[in-house]
Design a protein around this motif. Structure first.
Motif, short mmCIF file in Angstrom:
data_model
loop_
_atom_site.label_atom_id
_atom_site.label_comp_id
_atom_site.label_asym_id
_atom_site.label_seq_id
_atom_site.Cartn_x
_atom_site.Cartn_y
_atom_site.Cartn_z
N GLU A 81 40.15 -8.98 44.95
CA GLU A 81 40.12 -7.57 44.58
C GLU A 81 40.40 -7.42 43.10
O GLU A 81 40.93 -8.33 42.45
N LYS A 136 37.41 -4.22 46.63
CA LYS A 136 37.94 -5.20 47.55
C LYS A 136 36.79 -5.96 48.16
O LYS A 136 35.75 -5.39 48.48
N ASP A 163 39.81 -11.91 50.38
CA ASP A 163 41.00 -11.29 49.80
C ASP A 163 40.90 -11.05 48.29
O ASP A 163 41.89 -10.70 47.66
#
Length: 114
Positions: A25, A18, A23
């Motif tokens: 990942e 992550k 955001d």
């Protein structure tokens, strides 16, 4: 220039990552494939040359950093992040090689067959 830092963890044979402050990942069964996926994810957000670094923290965790853009990476990420690249070192002047002439036996007045 974009810098993407990922925290990578292994749980049950599956690696997941992550982004530290974002955001993005990805997950994979091996760290190599995980790194490829993370580079692709970073390139989807930025364009340019890519430099990456994978650092183990423990056998089941690591940090992966991807730097995209920034021109030349002379001197590593430090030079790229400072905004100026170090000038290339000048090549030393080519040394002239002296060619020694081979002496013949006649010049030494040595005649072993005569």
């Amino acid at each position: 220039m974009g810098v993407f830092t990922f925290v990578c963890k292994n749980s049950g044979g599956e690696w997941s990552a992550k982004q530290h402050s974002g955001d993005l990942e990805a997950s994979s069964s091996c760290t190599y494939e995980l790194q490829r996926k993370l580079v692709k994810a970073a390139l989807a957000n930025e364009s340019g040359g890519v430099q990456s670094s994978f650092s183990w923290i423990s056998p089941s965790s690591a940090v992966f950093q991807v730097i995209v853009g920034g021109g030349g990476f002379v001197g590593g990420a430090v030079a790229a992040s400072s905004g100026s690249a170090a000038p290339a070192a000048e090549a030393p002047a080519a040394e002239e090689k002296k060619v020694e002439e081979e002496e013949s036996d006649d010049d030494m007045n040595l005649d072993i067959f005569g």
